[in-house]
Motif scaffolding. Sequence first.
Motif, PDB file in Angstrom:
ATOM      1  N   SER A   7       0.831  -1.203   0.000  1.00 36.26           N
ATOM      2  CA  SER A   7       0.000   0.000   0.000  1.00 36.26           C
ATOM      3  C   SER A   7       0.866   1.254   0.000  1.00 36.26           C
ATOM      4  N   LEU A   8       1.949   1.211   0.766  1.00 36.17           N
ATOM      5  CA  LEU A   8       2.862   2.350   0.819  1.00 36.17           C
ATOM      6  C   LEU A   8       3.532   2.570  -0.537  1.00 36.17           C
ATOM      7  N   LEU A   9       3.930   1.482  -1.182  1.00 35.31           N
ATOM      8  CA  LEU A   9       4.561   1.576  -2.497  1.00 35.31           C
ATOM      9  C   LEU A   9       3.601   2.164  -3.523  1.00 35.31           C
ATOM     10  N   TYR A  10       2.365   1.671  -3.531  1.00 35.62           N
ATOM     11  CA  TYR A  10       1.376   2.174  -4.485  1.00 35.62           C
ATOM     12  C   TYR A  10       1.049   3.646  -4.215  1.00 35.62           C
ATOM     13  N   SER A  11       1.045   4.022  -2.956  1.00 39.51           N
ATOM     14  CA  SER A  11       0.766   5.418  -2.606  1.00 39.51           C
ATOM     15  C   SER A  11       1.879   6.330  -3.114  1.00 39.51           C
ATOM     16  N   LEU A  12       3.121   5.888  -2.957  1.00 37.63           N
ATOM     17  CA  LEU A  12       4.257   6.681  -3.442  1.00 37.63           C
ATOM     18  C   LEU A  12       4.240   6.778  -4.967  1.00 37.63           C
ATOM     19  N   MET A  13       3.899   5.681  -5.623  1.00 34.57           N
ATOM     20  CA  MET A  13       3.806   5.698  -7.086  1.00 34.57           C
ATOM     21  C   MET A  13       2.703   6.653  -7.539  1.00 34.57           C
ATOM     22  N   SER A  14       1.591   6.638  -6.831  1.00 31.15           N
ATOM     23  CA  SER A  14       0.484   7.537  -7.170  1.00 31.15           C
ATOM     24  C   SER A  14       0.886   8.990  -6.960  1.00 31.15           C
ATOM     25  N   LEU A  15       1.645   9.240  -5.892  1.00 26.84           N
ATOM     26  CA  LEU A  15       2.101  10.599  -5.613  1.00 26.84           C
ATOM     27  C   LEU A  15       3.001  11.114  -6.730  1.00 26.84           C
ATOM     28  N   ILE A  16       3.906  10.270  -7.187  1.00 30.10           N
ATOM     29  CA  ILE A  16       4.794  10.650  -8.295  1.00 30.10           C
ATOM     30  C   ILE A  16       3.979  10.925  -9.557  1.00 30.10           C
ATOM     31  N   PHE A  17       2.972  10.087  -9.788  1.00 33.34           N
ATOM     32  CA  PHE A  17       2.113  10.252 -10.960  1.00 33.34           C
ATOM     33  C   PHE A  17       1.336  11.565 -10.892  1.00 33.34           C
ATOM     34  N   ILE A  18       0.809  11.888  -9.721  1.00 32.49           N
ATOM     35  CA  ILE A  18       0.033  13.118  -9.543  1.00 32.49           C
ATOM     36  C   ILE A  18       0.917  14.347  -9.734  1.00 32.49           C
ATOM     37  N   ILE A  19       2.123  14.295  -9.177  1.00 32.93           N
ATOM     38  CA  ILE A  19       3.058  15.414  -9.344  1.00 32.93           C
ATOM     39  C   ILE A  19       3.392  15.606 -10.820  1.00 32.93           C
ATOM     40  N   GLY A  20       3.553  14.487 -11.526  1.00 27.96           N
ATOM     41  CA  GLY A  20       3.818  14.568 -12.960  1.00 27.96           C
ATOM     42  C   GLY A  20       2.674  15.226 -13.712  1.00 27.96           C
ATOM     43  N   LEU A  21       1.440  14.884 -13.342  1.00 28.01           N
ATOM     44  CA  LEU A  21       0.273  15.491 -13.984  1.00 28.01           C
ATOM     45  C   LEU A  21       0.177  16.982 -13.680  1.00 28.01           C
ATOM     46  N   TYR A  22       0.638  17.370 -12.497  1.00 18.52           N
ATOM     47  CA  TYR A  22       0.569  18.786 -12.118  1.00 18.52           C
ATOM     48  C   TYR A  22       1.445  19.640 -13.038  1.00 18.52           C
ATOM     49  N   PHE A  23       2.596  19.098 -13.411  1.00 13.36           N
ATOM     50  CA  PHE A  23       3.522  19.859 -14.249  1.00 13.36           C
ATOM     51  C   PHE A  23       3.327  19.587 -15.741  1.00 13.36           C
ATOM     52  N   PHE A  24       2.460  18.632 -16.066  1.00 13.72           N
ATOM     53  CA  PHE A  24       2.227  18.300 -17.468  1.00 13.72           C
ATOM     54  C   PHE A  24       0.784  18.603 -17.833  1.00 13.72           C
ATOM     55  N   ASP A  25       0.596  19.311 -18.916  1.00 13.22           N
ATOM     56  CA  ASP A  25      -0.749  19.644 -19.377  1.00 13.22           C
ATOM     57  C   ASP A  25      -1.318  18.434 -20.124  1.00 13.22           C
ATOM     58  N   TYR A  26      -2.046  17.604 -19.390  1.00 12.08           N
ATOM     59  CA  TYR A  26      -2.558  16.360 -19.970  1.00 12.08           C
ATOM     60  C   TYR A  26      -3.603  16.602 -21.050  1.00 12.08           C
ATOM     61  N   ARG A  27      -4.102  17.836 -21.148  1.00 11.53           N
ATOM     62  CA  ARG A  27      -5.077  18.140 -22.194  1.00 11.53           C
ATOM     63  C   ARG A  27      -4.462  18.058 -23.587  1.00 11.53           C
ATOM     64  N   LYS A  28      -3.137  18.080 -23.640  1.00  8.86           N
ATOM     65  CA  LYS A  28      -2.464  17.934 -24.927  1.00  8.86           C
ATOM     66  C   LYS A  28      -2.671  16.538 -25.506  1.00  8.86           C
ATOM     67  N   LEU A  29      -3.056  15.594 -24.651  1.00  6.73           N
ATOM     68  CA  LEU A  29      -3.274  14.217 -25.097  1.00  6.73           C
ATOM     69  C   LEU A  29      -4.665  14.019 -25.698  1.00  6.73           C
TER      70      LEU A  29
ATOM     71  N   PHE B  19     -15.576  12.914 -27.022  1.00  7.75           N
ATOM     72  CA  PHE B  19     -16.833  13.656 -27.087  1.00  7.75           C
ATOM     73  C   PHE B  19     -16.701  15.122 -26.683  1.00  7.75           C
ATOM     74  N   ASN B  20     -15.504  15.533 -26.289  1.00 10.05           N
ATOM     75  CA  ASN B  20     -15.324  16.912 -25.829  1.00 10.05           C
ATOM     76  C   ASN B  20     -15.700  17.927 -26.905  1.00 10.05           C
ATOM     77  N   LYS B  21     -15.301  17.645 -28.142  1.00  5.44           N
ATOM     78  CA  LYS B  21     -15.590  18.565 -29.242  1.00  5.44           C
ATOM     79  C   LYS B  21     -16.677  18.025 -30.161  1.00  5.44           C
ATOM     80  N   TRP B  22     -17.465  17.126 -29.630  1.00  7.77           N
ATOM     81  CA  TRP B  22     -18.554  16.547 -30.414  1.00  7.77           C
ATOM     82  C   TRP B  22     -19.623  17.609 -30.670  1.00  7.77           C
ATOM     83  N   ASP B  23     -20.062  17.688 -31.906  1.00  7.48           N
ATOM     84  CA  ASP B  23     -21.087  18.667 -32.263  1.00  7.48           C
ATOM     85  C   ASP B  23     -22.459  18.102 -31.920  1.00  7.48           C
ATOM     86  N   TRP B  24     -22.925  18.407 -30.705  1.00  6.44           N
ATOM     87  CA  TRP B  24     -24.205  17.873 -30.247  1.00  6.44           C
ATOM     88  C   TRP B  24     -25.372  18.613 -30.904  1.00  6.44           C
TER      89      TRP B  24
END
Length: 202
Positions: A118-140, A197-202
């Motif tokens: 659980s501790l390992l997964y929490s640390l991995m998640s923390l690293i992932f979250i920090i990465g998302l903070y500095f990376f604009d995931y909307r580019k994907l 669906f973000n740019k889907w013409d509804w």
Amino acid sequence: MDLAHHKDIQDYIRKVCTQVRFHDVHHDIKLELTAHIQEIVEEYLQQGLSEKEAVKQALAQMGDADIIGKQLDLVHKPKPEWTILLLSFLFVNIGLLAMYFIQKQSLLIYDSILFEKSLLYSLMSLIFIIGLYFFDYRKLERFSKHFYIGTLLILIFTVFWGIQVKGSSSWLAIGPFIVNVVAVIPFLFIAALAGIFNKWDW
């Protein structure tokens, strides 16, 4: 009079935007500055100045582009949601504390390293979250369809060739880790479909 494409004005606005690190607001800043400069230019034109001189005076009145850009950078600087971050940190630690006592009391005989995992997964998640903070995931977003197809292929692969646990082929070995793909897949599909669906013409 449309001065949106005037070279001096465009150079001025571009210089302002280079100081603003939050690129998502560049378009709005350009529109706002262009409109404001155009109003000033029109005032000078009414006073009898030539267009060239009116633009020059308007830009001088606006002030130094670097200073304005730095001021706008402070205004538009994204602010972290500290309340959400602190609550997330609190809940993660409560969960880790619970895992620690469960392991210490030997309540789960089949998993003797529950807390460590659980501790390992929490640390991995923390690293992932920090990465998302500095990376604009909307580019994907433009890769949403590829992401959807890839997720679907992973699901199919897992169902037919995944690791069976209690009769269910929902697990996949990724290096030293075994991941419950079926549990993760819905979130991946949601992310992919949101982009599609973000740019889907509804």
